[in-house]
Scaffold this active site. Structure first.
Site, PDB file in Angstrom:
ATOM      1  N   SER B 363       0.872  -1.151   0.000  1.00 22.88           N
ATOM      2  CA  SER B 363       0.000   0.000   0.000  1.00 22.88           C
ATOM      3  C   SER B 363       0.918   1.212   0.000  1.00 22.88           C
ATOM      4  CB  SER B 363      -0.877  -0.014   1.250  1.00 22.88           C
ATOM      5  OG  SER B 363      -1.583   1.186   1.327  1.00 22.88           O
ATOM      6  N   ARG B 364       0.863   2.011  -1.066  1.00 17.20           N
ATOM      7  CA  ARG B 364       1.872   3.062  -1.216  1.00 17.20           C
ATOM      8  C   ARG B 364       1.550   4.304  -0.405  1.00 17.20           C
ATOM      9  NH1 ARG B 364       1.546   1.640  -7.035  1.00 17.20           N
ATOM     10  NH2 ARG B 364       2.858  -0.198  -7.162  1.00 17.20           N
ATOM     11  N   VAL B 365       0.302   4.531  -0.062  1.00 12.95           N
ATOM     12  CA  VAL B 365      -0.015   5.759   0.673  1.00 12.95           C
ATOM     13  C   VAL B 365      -0.720   5.513   2.005  1.00 12.95           C
ATOM     14  CG1 VAL B 365      -0.082   7.306  -1.304  1.00 12.95           C
ATOM     15  CG2 VAL B 365      -2.122   6.057  -0.685  1.00 12.95           C
TER      16      VAL B 365
END
Lengths: 76, 506
Positions: B363-365
């Site tokens: 999950s990048r953010v």
């Protein structure tokens, strides 16, 4: 001579009325017209002339639709 | 009565002021061929791209290919009622969907017709294709969107406004994750839009049934284009779902939209494009298949406070073939989204459900948006699990292992068990925090592996019974204070003691 002119009518129409319509459109479009007649009861009344990609629509159906749009639209 | 009279006179005036024109003059076109849901029309000029074309008697199509002399129209409904020589007219407007509160709890098709047999009085309409929110209108993703699934919320957290892809083979529980996430939004008042693309009608019916049964349907809208509808309907479905969610987002509400699934969406767009004679590219998809999904997912956003602060979180689903995430559509959507949840059939068949492969999921953010409580207890989780998975492969060879590795394996096995969750069961934030804190405090150390799930549920029951206030404090504040942590640790010790005594008795 415009080939693909179609006159949609709601009910039977007298030949002389059709002839008169042809004359009217001929003077409007500067070309000779012979209508191909199609009966379409869904128009309710009046006629719709399909000539060269343009519809000249005086049918009651279209007028009623316009009225519905007008009545359901908000006042300015 | 006076108001009735005034309405009457108002209408009378309005009718009197209505002027029927002599004749309305408009353009018409002629169908000169129709096959496979595509009609070619000559005569209509000056039509907009994407305009709705009326074939009369409730049949519509979308202008998808414009040229000087003719036009390719994709038929949306009643494709078999179109005949050559029929006269058609442009409606002058782009396809739109109904929006507003009236849609909640309803099932509709992509052009806004209700599918559940009840009348629909929408609050407004919104075009299917809208530009994505501008840069200045957006805010950073900073609020969590809890899915209620322990492994996701702890290790792959999702934030409001994020696009998180759910990817995996068929029968790996992709829709189940989306369903859990939707069920978990109901208490928080997040509006959910579920978009079924090319699915069996029975599957959609089952999905709606589950939502209704669990009382979540009142916050949901289902947009359905089942396998029996044409390619055009399936192509329109995600845009319709997006526009519905968008209208709620612009009202300042939080929304979640699930596209199930985008591989079928791409396939229906491919069918449409090939029939329109657009040149095929890789895997026969047309050249703009990337744009097809990027413009859809770009509309997910967290709006700034000045713009109402609403959000649209998107959970697109992509189905892979034999675990191949390097195929065309999966790589496209992975690169567009802010992370992916990768589900594996090996894990699923081994009984690890949800079958999330933590190594390939990111999950990048979302980490920024994760609640403080769970952030505090989940720090080492990913690393522990990765180490365990690596070691577990070596341990299979049966070689001698030292005590440190043995401990790592035993902890890993228990963690894997802890992360298992039955379908559509959701954990609250407090429950997730408590389970992970208990794991960190080695509560499950002496519990046999096959007992872990049962003990976990017993522990949660015990905690709700004994320290209800501490649990409620975590849920309301989202944080784990030192005081609450102390209360939980005391409870863990008492529970472990009781469990040990119980085990001895048996």
């Amino acid at each position: 001579m415009i080939q693909d002119a179609v006159l949609k009518i709601a009910g039977p129409m007298k030949p002389e009325v059709i002839r008169a319509l042809e004359h009217r459109f001929e003077s409007l479009l500067h070309d000779s017209i012979e209508f191909h007649i199609e009966q379409d009861p869904s128009l309710i009344g009046g006629f719709a002339a399909y000539i060269n990609g343009t519809v000249y629509d005086t049918s009651l159906l279209t007028q009623l639709k316009q009225m519905r749009k007008y009545l359901t639209s908000a006042d300015e | 009565m006076q108001s009735l009279e005034s309405i009457g006179s108002y209408l009378q005036n309005k009718i009197h002021s209505f002027e029927a024109g002599n004749a309305s003059v408009y353009e018409y076109g002629t169908v000169h061929s129709a096959s496979d849901g595509i009609a070619r029309i000559s005569g209509l000029t000056k039509r907009r791209y994407g305009e709705l074309i009326s074939f009369g008697s409730d049949t519509f199509g979308i202008a998808m290919e414009l040229s000087d002399d003719d036009m390719g129209v994709v038929l949306v409904n009643n494709a078999d009622s179109v005949v050559t020589g029929a006269m058609v007219r442009g409606t002058g407007h782009i396809v739109d969907v109904p929006t507003g509160k009236a849609l909640l709890g309803r099932v509709i098709d992509p052009i806004g017709r209700p599918l559940d047999g009840k009348p629909l009085n929408p609050g407004g309409f919104r075009p299917l294709e809208c530009p994505a929110p501008a840069i200045m209108d957006r805010a950073a993703v900073n609020e969590p969107l809890q899915t209620g699934i322990l492994s996701i919320d702890s290790m792959i957290p999702i934030g409001k406004g994020q696009r998180e892809l759910i990817i995996g083979d068929r029968q790996t529980g992709k829709t189940a994750i989306a369903l859990s996430a939707m069920l978990n939004q109901s208490p928080q008042g997040v509006i959910c839009v579920y978009c079924a693309i090319g699915q069996k009608a029975s599957t959609v019916a089952q999905f709606v049934h589950t939502l209704t049964e669990r009382g979540a349907m009142k916050n949901c809208v289902v947009v359905s284009a089942t396998a029996s509808t044409g390619a055009a309907m399936q192509y329109l479905a995600p845009y319709a779902a997006c526009s519905i969610a968008e209208s709620f987002m612009l009202e300042g509400k939080d929304t979640l939209v699930v596209y199930d699934d985008l591989s079928k969406h791409a396939a229906s767009y491919r069918a449409m494009s090939l029939l329109l004679h657009r040149p095929p590219g890789r895997e026969a998809y047309p050249g703009d298949v990337f744009y097809l999904h990027s413009r859809l997912l770009e509309r997910a956003a967290k709006m700034s406070a000045e713009k109402g602060g609403g959000s649209m979180t998107a959970l697109p689903i992509v189905e892979t073939m034999a675990g191949d995430i390097s195929a065309y559509i999966p790589t496209n959507v992975i690169s567009i989204t802010d992370g992916q949840i990768y589900l594996e059939s090996e894990l699923f068949n081994a009984g690890v459900r949800p079958a999330v492969n933590i190594g390939l999921s990111v999950s990048r953010v979302g980490r920024v948006a994760q609640p403080a409580a769970i952030q505090k207890v989940s720090g080492q989780l990913r690393l522990n699990l990765a180490q365990y998975r690596e070691m577990a492969i070596f341990a299979q060879f049966g070689s001698d292992i030292d005590s440190a590795t043995k401990q790592l394996l035993s902890k890993g096995e228990r963690l894997t068990e802890l992360l298992k969750q039955s379908q559509s069961a959701v954990f609250k934030l407090s429950e997730q925090t408590a389970v992970l804190a208990a794991y960190n405090a080695d509560v499950f150390k002496s519990v046999p592996v096959d007992e872990v799930m049962r003990v976990r549920d017993a522990l949660l029951d015990y905690l709700w019974d004994q320290c209800r206030y501490a649990m409620a404090a975590i849920d309301s504040s989202g944080a784990l204070s030192t005081k609450t942590e102390g209360v939980l640790n005391k409870a863990f010790a008492a529970f472990a003691q009781a469990y040990a005594a119980d085990a001895k008795k048996d």
